[in-house]
Design a protein around this motif. Sequence first.
Motif, mmCIF file in Angstrom:
data_model
loop_
_atom_site.group_PDB
_atom_site.id
_atom_site.type_symbol
_atom_site.label_atom_id
_atom_site.label_comp_id
_atom_site.label_asym_id
_atom_site.label_seq_id
_atom_site.Cartn_x
_atom_site.Cartn_y
_atom_site.Cartn_z
ATOM 1 N N ALA A 22 0.828 -1.206 0.000
ATOM 2 C CA ALA A 22 0.000 0.000 0.000
ATOM 3 C C ALA A 22 0.862 1.256 0.000
ATOM 4 O O ALA A 22 0.564 2.226 -0.702
ATOM 5 N N ALA A 23 1.942 1.242 0.787
ATOM 6 C CA ALA A 23 2.834 2.396 0.841
ATOM 7 C C ALA A 23 3.524 2.619 -0.504
ATOM 8 O O ALA A 23 3.672 3.762 -0.964
ATOM 9 N N LEU A 24 3.936 1.552 -1.166
ATOM 10 C CA LEU A 24 4.564 1.673 -2.482
ATOM 11 C C LEU A 24 3.571 2.206 -3.509
ATOM 12 O O LEU A 24 3.925 3.013 -4.374
ATOM 13 N N GLY A 25 2.318 1.756 -3.418
ATOM 14 C CA GLY A 25 1.292 2.284 -4.312
ATOM 15 C C GLY A 25 1.084 3.766 -4.105
ATOM 16 O O GLY A 25 0.928 4.529 -5.080
ATOM 17 N N ALA A 26 1.105 4.200 -2.847
ATOM 18 C CA ALA A 26 0.962 5.627 -2.560
ATOM 19 C C ALA A 26 2.151 6.418 -3.088
ATOM 20 O O ALA A 26 1.989 7.517 -3.635
ATOM 21 N N VAL A 27 3.355 5.866 -2.928
ATOM 22 C CA VAL A 27 4.557 6.536 -3.453
ATOM 23 C C VAL A 27 4.444 6.720 -4.958
ATOM 24 O O VAL A 27 4.721 7.796 -5.497
ATOM 25 N N LEU A 28 4.044 5.667 -5.649
ATOM 26 C CA LEU A 28 3.955 5.715 -7.107
ATOM 27 C C LEU A 28 2.970 6.788 -7.560
ATOM 28 O O LEU A 28 3.256 7.582 -8.459
ATOM 29 N N SER A 29 1.801 6.831 -6.932
ATOM 30 C CA SER A 29 0.776 7.801 -7.313
ATOM 31 C C SER A 29 1.207 9.228 -6.986
ATOM 32 O O SER A 29 1.107 10.131 -7.829
ATOM 33 N N GLU A 30 1.717 9.439 -5.785
ATOM 34 C CA GLU A 30 2.038 10.806 -5.371
ATOM 35 C C GLU A 30 3.307 11.320 -6.030
ATOM 36 O O GLU A 30 3.459 12.529 -6.225
ATOM 37 N N LEU A 156 11.482 -0.925 -7.410
ATOM 38 C CA LEU A 156 10.814 0.344 -7.679
ATOM 39 C C LEU A 156 11.748 1.524 -7.439
ATOM 40 O O LEU A 156 11.693 2.520 -8.164
ATOM 41 N N GLN A 157 12.622 1.404 -6.444
ATOM 42 C CA GLN A 157 13.610 2.462 -6.198
ATOM 43 C C GLN A 157 14.529 2.604 -7.405
ATOM 44 O O GLN A 157 14.848 3.728 -7.833
ATOM 45 N N PHE A 158 14.942 1.477 -7.968
ATOM 46 C CA PHE A 158 15.808 1.513 -9.154
ATOM 47 C C PHE A 158 15.081 2.154 -10.331
ATOM 48 O O PHE A 158 15.644 2.988 -11.051
ATOM 49 N N ILE A 159 13.815 1.787 -10.531
ATOM 50 C CA ILE A 159 13.053 2.333 -11.653
ATOM 51 C C ILE A 159 12.898 3.844 -11.525
ATOM 52 O O ILE A 159 13.079 4.586 -12.496
ATOM 53 N N LEU A 160 12.579 4.313 -10.321
ATOM 54 C CA LEU A 160 12.321 5.747 -10.135
ATOM 55 C C LEU A 160 13.586 6.591 -10.205
ATOM 56 O O LEU A 160 13.518 7.774 -10.543
ATOM 57 N N ARG A 236 9.722 9.838 2.996
ATOM 58 C CA ARG A 236 10.058 10.964 2.102
ATOM 59 C C ARG A 236 9.785 10.626 0.641
ATOM 60 O O ARG A 236 10.571 10.941 -0.247
ATOM 61 N N TRP A 237 8.676 9.950 0.403
ATOM 62 C CA TRP A 237 8.198 9.663 -0.955
ATOM 63 C C TRP A 237 9.204 8.840 -1.763
ATOM 64 O O TRP A 237 9.300 8.976 -2.978
ATOM 65 N N THR A 238 9.948 7.975 -1.077
ATOM 66 C CA THR A 238 10.864 7.064 -1.769
ATOM 67 C C THR A 238 10.446 5.626 -1.459
ATOM 68 O O THR A 238 9.992 5.342 -0.340
ATOM 69 N N PRO A 239 10.587 4.710 -2.397
ATOM 70 C CA PRO A 239 10.187 3.327 -2.144
ATOM 71 C C PRO A 239 10.918 2.679 -0.974
ATOM 72 O O PRO A 239 10.299 2.024 -0.130
ATOM 73 N N LEU A 240 12.236 2.855 -0.904
ATOM 74 C CA LEU A 240 12.982 2.233 0.187
ATOM 75 C C LEU A 240 12.640 2.875 1.527
ATOM 76 O O LEU A 240 12.517 2.190 2.552
ATOM 77 N N GLY A 241 12.470 4.193 1.538
ATOM 78 C CA GLY A 241 12.088 4.865 2.772
ATOM 79 C C GLY A 241 10.718 4.410 3.243
ATOM 80 O O GLY A 241 10.510 4.158 4.437
ATOM 81 N N ALA A 242 9.777 4.294 2.309
ATOM 82 C CA ALA A 242 8.438 3.817 2.663
ATOM 83 C C ALA A 242 8.485 2.380 3.165
ATOM 84 O O ALA A 242 7.754 2.003 4.094
ATOM 85 N N PHE A 243 9.354 1.569 2.568
ATOM 86 C CA PHE A 243 9.483 0.178 3.005
ATOM 87 C C PHE A 243 9.954 0.094 4.455
ATOM 88 O O PHE A 243 9.374 -0.633 5.273
ATOM 89 N N SER A 295 9.731 16.455 1.592
ATOM 90 C CA SER A 295 10.175 16.123 0.235
ATOM 91 C C SER A 295 8.977 15.953 -0.669
ATOM 92 O O SER A 295 9.007 15.191 -1.631
ATOM 93 N N THR A 296 7.914 16.670 -0.364
ATOM 94 C CA THR A 296 6.683 16.545 -1.136
ATOM 95 C C THR A 296 6.902 16.951 -2.584
ATOM 96 O O THR A 296 7.510 17.991 -2.851
ATOM 97 N N PRO A 297 6.430 16.154 -3.546
ATOM 98 C CA PRO A 297 6.495 16.581 -4.952
ATOM 99 C C PRO A 297 5.842 17.950 -5.135
ATOM 100 O O PRO A 297 4.770 18.217 -4.578
ATOM 101 N N ALA A 298 6.498 18.811 -5.888
ATOM 102 C CA ALA A 298 6.062 20.208 -5.983
ATOM 103 C C ALA A 298 4.658 20.365 -6.552
ATOM 104 O O ALA A 298 3.922 21.276 -6.168
ATOM 105 N N ALA A 299 4.277 19.498 -7.484
ATOM 106 C CA ALA A 299 2.964 19.625 -8.128
ATOM 107 C C ALA A 299 1.937 18.660 -7.562
ATOM 108 O O ALA A 299 0.903 18.424 -8.187
ATOM 109 N N LEU A 300 2.202 18.109 -6.372
ATOM 110 C CA LEU A 300 1.278 17.158 -5.776
ATOM 111 C C LEU A 300 -0.068 17.818 -5.498
ATOM 112 O O LEU A 300 -0.154 18.846 -4.836
#
Length: 309
Positions: A22-30, A156-160, A236-243, A295-300
């Motif tokens: 769920a956290a990874l899904g939120a990271v991807l969307s946001e 996902l961290q590698f992809i992003l 901080r909106w990173t996959p590894l951090g969310a993990f 570290s919020t995305p600027a256009a979130l």
Amino acid sequence: MLEVLHRLLFATLDAAPALVFAALGAVLSERAGVVAVGVEGMMRVGAFCAAVAALVMPTPLAVVMGMLAGAGLAAVHGFLCIRWRSDQVVSGIALNLVALAGGTFLLETHFGPNGTPSIQQLSTWELPGLSSVPVLGALSGHAAPTYLALLLPVLLQFILTRTPLGLRLRAVGDKPHAVATLGLSVPALRWGAVLGGGLLAGLGGAVLSTTVLDRFEQHTPAGLGFMALAAMVFGRWTPLGAFFAAAFFAFGNALRIGLASSAPGLLEVVPQGVLLALPYVLTLVVLTLQGQRNSTPAALGVPYEQESR
């Protein structure tokens, strides 16, 4: 002492996958600029559809149905927010309420208020050579989603961070108009991120009803979607951090279970409600300690309007 650590690690690994997905899904969307408040609702429909599907089909296929259900609810969110530029927070809250009411109605109509009938859980995997190793043996004996939850954040961290697709997704969440000047479709990128996030949130819900439980219950997922959002923010909106944040929250849940089972006398001193609240209290403490780091995305949350370039 080693036995206690073994049990805590084993329970953490059992509880973590739903939160991690769920956290990874939120990271991807946001990361793509679309607020993921509706993760709780996506988890709920994923858990419900997986449990119902598992009554008539193999459990692994039922998990896929749960993922598709989460993506379906995410598609509604995407349609409202990307196509019609609705307020993304309001849309997410509305989806949560619809999932809560709709799931309750369908559950009580077809199965009663106590939950669906028991289903066949996902089979567990024994890792050769690890079962007898102190502490590390806790890595063995889990279902496939547990091992996927350990690998997917790295992927996902590698992809992003290391691929053109990841760069575009992050850019569309920070400077969507700059992405548009390159001839790329901002709506298409956001649609892909929202649907991918829905798939992962649905997977998190499906894991709850097919591995953690053996049914769908009235209160599933019991706020885990909001805890996943907290893990995303703390990470901080990173996959590894969310993990790691999700794993910490899962450890709090494992600690609660361990305290209740290994020290039953504790319940005579500490009310059971306090132990039930322990993972959520840890969530609040972690967010408080985070302070103003951002570290919020600027256009979130900002709808993309092509004509405003």
